[in-house]
Design a protein around this motif. Structure first.
Motif, PDB file in Angstrom:
ATOM      1  N   THR A 106       0.837  -1.196   0.000  1.00 14.84           N
ATOM      2  CA  THR A 106       0.000   0.000   0.000  1.00 14.84           C
ATOM      3  C   THR A 106       0.875   1.251   0.000  1.00 14.84           C
ATOM      4  N   VAL A 107       0.219   2.386  -0.221  1.00 14.42           N
ATOM      5  CA  VAL A 107       0.931   3.662  -0.175  1.00 14.42           C
ATOM      6  C   VAL A 107       1.634   3.825   1.172  1.00 14.42           C
ATOM      7  N   GLY A 108       0.908   3.552   2.248  1.00 14.39           N
ATOM      8  CA  GLY A 108       1.486   3.675   3.579  1.00 14.39           C
ATOM      9  C   GLY A 108       2.670   2.751   3.785  1.00 14.39           C
ATOM     10  N   GLU A 109       2.553   1.523   3.311  1.00 18.56           N
ATOM     11  CA  GLU A 109       3.640   0.551   3.457  1.00 18.56           C
ATOM     12  C   GLU A 109       4.869   0.971   2.650  1.00 18.56           C
ATOM     13  N   ASN A 110       4.637   1.563   1.456  1.00 17.31           N
ATOM     14  CA  ASN A 110       5.743   2.068   0.655  1.00 17.31           C
ATOM     15  C   ASN A 110       6.508   3.157   1.393  1.00 17.31           C
ATOM     16  N   ILE A 111       5.766   4.103   1.970  1.00 17.64           N
ATOM     17  CA  ILE A 111       6.396   5.216   2.676  1.00 17.64           C
ATOM     18  C   ILE A 111       7.152   4.721   3.902  1.00 17.64           C
ATOM     19  N   ALA A 112       6.655   3.653   4.514  1.00 16.71           N
ATOM     20  CA  ALA A 112       7.242   3.138   5.758  1.00 16.71           C
ATOM     21  C   ALA A 112       8.517   2.334   5.551  1.00 16.71           C
ATOM     22  N   THR A 113       8.900   2.068   4.309  1.00 19.23           N
ATOM     23  CA  THR A 113      10.001   1.141   4.028  1.00 19.23           C
ATOM     24  C   THR A 113      11.282   1.469   4.791  1.00 19.23           C
ATOM     25  N   ASP A 127       2.524   8.035  12.303  1.00 18.55           N
ATOM     26  CA  ASP A 127       2.424   9.499  12.353  1.00 18.55           C
ATOM     27  C   ASP A 127       3.161  10.138  11.180  1.00 18.55           C
ATOM     28  N   ARG A 128       4.323   9.578  10.862  1.00 22.16           N
ATOM     29  CA  ARG A 128       5.118  10.125   9.760  1.00 22.16           C
ATOM     30  C   ARG A 128       4.420   9.918   8.421  1.00 22.16           C
ATOM     31  N   ILE A 129       3.788   8.769   8.234  1.00 24.38           N
ATOM     32  CA  ILE A 129       3.039   8.501   7.007  1.00 24.38           C
ATOM     33  C   ILE A 129       1.946   9.544   6.817  1.00 24.38           C
ATOM     34  N   ASP A 130       1.165   9.764   7.862  1.00 28.23           N
ATOM     35  CA  ASP A 130       0.066  10.724   7.775  1.00 28.23           C
ATOM     36  C   ASP A 130       0.582  12.143   7.546  1.00 28.23           C
ATOM     37  N   GLU A 131       1.668  12.492   8.206  1.00 18.95           N
ATOM     38  CA  GLU A 131       2.252  13.825   8.067  1.00 18.95           C
ATOM     39  C   GLU A 131       2.699  14.079   6.629  1.00 18.95           C
ATOM     40  N   LEU A 132       3.364  13.083   6.024  1.00 17.81           N
ATOM     41  CA  LEU A 132       3.892  13.263   4.677  1.00 17.81           C
ATOM     42  C   LEU A 132       2.799  13.235   3.619  1.00 17.81           C
ATOM     43  N   LEU A 133       1.801  12.382   3.804  1.00 14.67           N
ATOM     44  CA  LEU A 133       0.687  12.357   2.854  1.00 14.67           C
ATOM     45  C   LEU A 133      -0.046  13.697   2.861  1.00 14.67           C
ATOM     46  N   ALA A 134      -0.235  14.261   4.034  1.00 15.41           N
ATOM     47  CA  ALA A 134      -0.866  15.577   4.128  1.00 15.41           C
ATOM     48  C   ALA A 134      -0.002  16.637   3.445  1.00 15.41           C
ATOM     49  N   LEU A 135       1.320  16.546   3.629  1.00 16.86           N
ATOM     50  CA  LEU A 135       2.237  17.485   3.007  1.00 16.86           C
ATOM     51  C   LEU A 135       2.174  17.394   1.485  1.00 16.86           C
ATOM     52  N   MET A 136       1.940  16.191   0.973  1.00 19.00           N
ATOM     53  CA  MET A 136       1.865  15.965  -0.468  1.00 19.00           C
ATOM     54  C   MET A 136       0.468  16.188  -1.039  1.00 19.00           C
ATOM     55  N   GLY A 160       6.269   8.842  -4.160  1.00 18.01           N
ATOM     56  CA  GLY A 160       7.707   8.602  -4.259  1.00 18.01           C
ATOM     57  C   GLY A 160       8.513   9.643  -3.492  1.00 18.01           C
ATOM     58  N   VAL A 161       8.099  10.892  -3.578  1.00 21.03           N
ATOM     59  CA  VAL A 161       8.771  11.952  -2.824  1.00 21.03           C
ATOM     60  C   VAL A 161       8.550  11.759  -1.328  1.00 21.03           C
ATOM     61  N   ALA A 162       7.309  11.391  -0.956  1.00 22.08           N
ATOM     62  CA  ALA A 162       7.012  11.142   0.464  1.00 22.08           C
ATOM     63  C   ALA A 162       7.880  10.016   1.008  1.00 22.08           C
ATOM     64  N   ARG A 163       8.057   8.966   0.228  1.00 22.19           N
ATOM     65  CA  ARG A 163       8.901   7.851   0.672  1.00 22.19           C
ATOM     66  C   ARG A 163      10.354   8.310   0.859  1.00 22.19           C
ATOM     67  N   ALA A 164      10.830   9.174  -0.046  1.00 23.75           N
ATOM     68  CA  ALA A 164      12.197   9.681   0.074  1.00 23.75           C
ATOM     69  C   ALA A 164      12.380  10.536   1.320  1.00 23.75           C
ATOM     70  N   LEU A 165      11.306  11.199   1.744  1.00 20.59           N
ATOM     71  CA  LEU A 165      11.368  12.067   2.925  1.00 20.59           C
ATOM     72  C   LEU A 165      11.074  11.325   4.228  1.00 20.59           C
TER      73      LEU A 165
END
Length: 349
Positions: A106-113, A127-136, A160-165
């Motif tokens: 999922t999107v969340g799982e990708n960001i959490a890698t 918390d970081r997943i939600d923060e970055l998705l909101a930022l994007m 992809g940018v959220a995952r990098a951050l």
């Protein structure tokens, strides 16, 4: 200067330093030769040039996907050859044109890698997943559990940018990140990323072949030609003083338009509430800027380019535009402001 003092100086002055770096491949192809420059903390440096000029090789030496043949690269004051390769890569965000999301996650799982690899607690990861998705601009409740295949290209690139951050890296490498997108989506993502850049304290290396994208996105630009770093400087410096004929041709003949595109209205506008005698009679009879109105109520924002302001003045046959930010009038900009700024910039170069 001894090694220790040199390292401390690098740590203070820059995030990344290339010191006479050369990369030669086993077939004796010289990718880059004697490259030297410094990247300041919290800035975006764009590598630009034609295909095969060495810009991507230069960037990937930073996270040791490529190793230099000669010379030294300093990362936060340390020689990258002395750093653990795996840990270095986990500390550096990486965004590529193909995005590279895992379709089975999922999107969340990708960001959490990366946070998971670094051993973060689950609550902190969530918390970081939600923060970055909101930022994007991807509401977490709508996108966290989606799979990448359900998203548009622009949405996938945002993820992809959220995952990098995700792991709050000090450095992000971006290799043609918007190159595969249509022009409208590409422009929107560029604008969004510039806004995000203002809110994060991250050093970014950005590779592109598009000089317009380089001028728009970069605090500094490194122009490459067949393994050689031809010119390194701010967009304004490069436009005003191209180093040679190659740079002139690469920039193109429309240098004045490009200068207007990279000049923000906030750099040239007259702030609200300030008396301005110059051009006042022609524009608003000497009224304060906050009282200026235009015939068609057309306005610009502080982050719009001067080219946009000039275009709207011509379209509406007016000499002044209100500058509006979040619904408030913050100033005005006139055609003469644009001319005066260009003259002052040229004289200062």
């Amino acid at each position: 200067m001894n090694d220790k003092s040199h390292t401390l100086e690098q740590e203070v002055s820059s995030m990344i330093t290339f010191d006479n770096v050369t990369k030669v491949y086993p077939d004796q192809t010289v990718a880059i030769e004697n490259i030297s420059f410094e990247v300041e903390r919290g800035t975006t440096t764009v590598f630009v040039g034609p295909s095969g000029c060495g810009k991507t090789t230069t960037m990937t030496i930073v996270n040791r996907l490529e190793e230099p043949t000669e010379g030294t690269v300093y990362y936060d004051g340390s020689d990258i050859q002395e750093l653990d390769k795996v840990e270095l890569r986990r500390d550096i965000g990486y965004v590529i044109q193909e995005i590279g999301l895992f379709d089975h996650m999922t999107v969340g799982e990708n960001i959490a890698t990366v946070p998971e690899l670094k051993g973060w607690k689950q609550e902190r990861i969530d918390d970081r997943i939600d923060e970055l998705l909101a930022l994007m601009d991807l509401p977490p409740e709508a996108y966290r559990d989606q799979y990448p295949t359900a998203l548009s290209g622009g949405q996938q690139q945002r993820v992809g940018v959220a995952r990098a951050l995700a792991a709050d890296p000090d450095v992000i490498l971006m290799d043609e990140p918007f190159g595969a997108l249509d022009p409208i989506t590409r422009s929107e993502l560029q604008d969004e990323f510039l806004e995000i850049q203002d809110r994060i304290d991250t050093t970014i290396l950005f590779v592109t072949h598009d000089i317009n994208e380089a001028l728009k996105m970069g605090d500094k630009i490194a122009i490459f030609d067949v393994g050689e770093l031809v010119q390194y400087g701010t967009p304004q410096e490069i436009l005003a003083n191209p180093a040679n004929e190659f740079v002139e041709e690469f920039i193109g003949s429309d240098r004045t338009l490009k200068e207007l595109q990279i000049t923000h209205v906030k750099e040239i506008m007259q702030p609200a509430g300030v008396e301005h005698e110059t051009h006042a009679a022609a524009v608003d009879g000497g009224d304060k800027v906050s009282e200026v109105t235009t015939a068609s109520d057309v306005h610009v924002s502080p982050t719009d380019g001067a080219d946009i302001a000039l275009s709207r003045m011509i379209e509406t046959d007016t000499e002044a535009l209100q500058v509006i930010d979040d619904g408030d009038v913050v100033g005005k900009v006139t055609e003469q402001d644009i001319r005066s700024y260009r003259t002052a910039t040229e004289e200062g170069m």
